[in-house]
Design a protein around this motif. Sequence first.
Motif, mmCIF file in Angstrom:
data_model
loop_
_atom_site.group_PDB
_atom_site.id
_atom_site.type_symbol
_atom_site.label_atom_id
_atom_site.label_comp_id
_atom_site.label_asym_id
_atom_site.label_seq_id
_atom_site.Cartn_x
_atom_site.Cartn_y
_atom_site.Cartn_z
ATOM 1 N N PHE A 228 -20.355 26.776 9.468
ATOM 2 C CA PHE A 228 -21.770 26.411 9.439
ATOM 3 C C PHE A 228 -22.658 27.604 9.786
ATOM 4 N N PRO A 229 -22.610 28.661 8.985
ATOM 5 C CA PRO A 229 -23.386 29.865 9.316
ATOM 6 C C PRO A 229 -24.884 29.616 9.367
ATOM 7 N N TRP A 230 -25.384 28.689 8.536
ATOM 8 C CA TRP A 230 -26.831 28.432 8.538
ATOM 9 C C TRP A 230 -27.265 27.743 9.826
ATOM 10 N N VAL A 231 -26.386 26.897 10.396
ATOM 11 C CA VAL A 231 -26.729 26.230 11.662
ATOM 12 C C VAL A 231 -26.834 27.255 12.779
ATOM 13 N N THR A 232 -25.830 28.109 12.880
ATOM 14 C CA THR A 232 -25.852 29.102 13.955
ATOM 15 C C THR A 232 -26.941 30.152 13.731
ATOM 16 N N ARG A 233 -27.246 30.430 12.458
ATOM 17 C CA ARG A 233 -28.286 31.429 12.176
ATOM 18 C C ARG A 233 -29.670 30.887 12.516
ATOM 19 N N VAL A 234 -29.940 29.650 12.129
ATOM 20 C CA VAL A 234 -31.275 29.075 12.333
ATOM 21 C C VAL A 234 -31.495 28.667 13.784
ATOM 22 N N LYS B 296 -29.717 31.823 16.290
ATOM 23 C CA LYS B 296 -30.143 33.185 16.001
ATOM 24 C C LYS B 296 -28.967 34.160 15.889
ATOM 25 N N GLN C 297 -25.890 36.240 13.581
ATOM 26 C CA GLN C 297 -25.763 36.936 12.312
ATOM 27 C C GLN C 297 -24.295 37.180 12.004
ATOM 28 N N ASP C 298 -23.944 37.089 10.745
ATOM 29 C CA ASP C 298 -22.634 37.483 10.217
ATOM 30 C C ASP C 298 -21.462 36.972 11.050
#
Length: 508
Positions: free
Chosen positions: A392-398, A401, A403-404
């Motif tokens: 779930f990269p979008w969850v952790t990114r949004v 905060k 990255q990668d």
Amino acid sequence: MFSSLPSHTGKYQVGTLDLEVPISELSSPALPPRGCTVPTIKTRIFYPCRYPEKRSKPVYWVPEPQWECLEAFAAFLGASNRLSKAIAYSSYFIRSTTLPVFGNAPLLSPPTTNRKWPVLVFSHGLGGSRNTYTQICGSLASHGAIVAAPEHRDGSGPITLIGDKDGNQTRLPFQRIPYKMTPENFDARATQLRIRLWELGAVHDLLLKLNSGKTLSNFSTEDDKSDVAATLTSFKSKLNVQDPGSITWGGHSFGAASIIQFIKSTYYEAPPSALTQGFKPLYRPVRDSPLVKQITPSSPVVILDLWSFPLLDPKAARLNEQPLPAYQAPRPDGSTILAVLSEAFFKWNQNLIATKEAIRPPSSAPKGTKLPYLFFAEKSAHLSQSDFGVLFPWVTRVFLKTQDPVRIMKLNTRAILEVLRKAGIEVGETSDVDMEVPGAKSGVRKGKQGEKGSTEAFEDRDILSGEEGRIKGWVRLDLEKETHEGEGEDKGADESAKPVDRELDGDV
């Protein structure tokens, strides 16, 4: 999002086995904790494999029964019963996600000097299971290690299923324990720790049995039992589990705390005087057991985002006052200890202090004692060291905060591999892609996956150097003082917070 999790980048293909073995067939080095009636030990094993002769069926990240597992996980995160069911039935993506591994593939013959594969045991954190850390466990396997990832039956996971010889399954649900530091909550966590430590001891005996070639029952319903039995024969005499100090012990979050208490409880025998004074050990293995002989000052220890709450129990003070065995005579050496923090835990002041205290040498250590490795990865979250960050990269990114997440996972793997190399454990070379060599395209450094690797000395000089700026976003910390901006800045938060909730609620 992936239909399959990212491929592993080591030089070996990765196989996996799902095992659930009756306790009655194992020689546990300690009696089960009071009230623990779970009759089996469940673990997933990752290992370097030969390319299978026949096509293996996909290995799914969410085990069966998928609906029930997803429902339980949604409830663990706080969703209502109705919402949990909706999430489970609408989550086609996660239900169809597979692991980049071969189920039940035969073990590859090891190219190491002693003709045995190194072994690592990895303990999961709160909300975890045997399938929650497949990326890091599989990556280590692709570099030439056998990794056992047990599923703890202590109520810390969303749900676990307990099988029997007839294929029946009993549900053990999540046990919700408040996170405030009260005697009742400490006692509840100690009860979970006692189960976890006992399970880790049983997993050690399971590995001994696999290496000896002993036939074991398997109650797992994931694979054809005859296929599993055939695969297990390839493990005979191929695991480096006999030499003292040869097994690496690692864990994440609550799993990291479990490993610290397991290592100490096994190495240090509680004196009779302490027992008469009311001290209740978390774990008491028989002193002449193979496990006690296995854990030595040279045993590598991997601590990922330690959740220190369980270590702060006043009743465990006697154990917590003891340093990790690495600092015992005749040559105290902390270089076999690796701790990696996410940025969130790097900022969490009280937890950071407790982490440093858990891994530092005692004041009595001689001058010049090698220190443990302590790093944090910038733009990472607590979830970044599990599969959730990759899934779930979008969850952790949004929300967190980050990255990668794939790169964060690779940095963790690189550091673990290099600590093992420095401890004299033969593992494969890190790929050029993982080393971030400019222009590298292949995930493999030399040869093809599945072929025997070179045993020539290899060193990943950058990953443990600590030189500022050598690797982007990878920072070595000082054990004695705060040396980086933001270190321990979250001084208002206390140990009462649940690790993931602290991040999702914006506390970190």
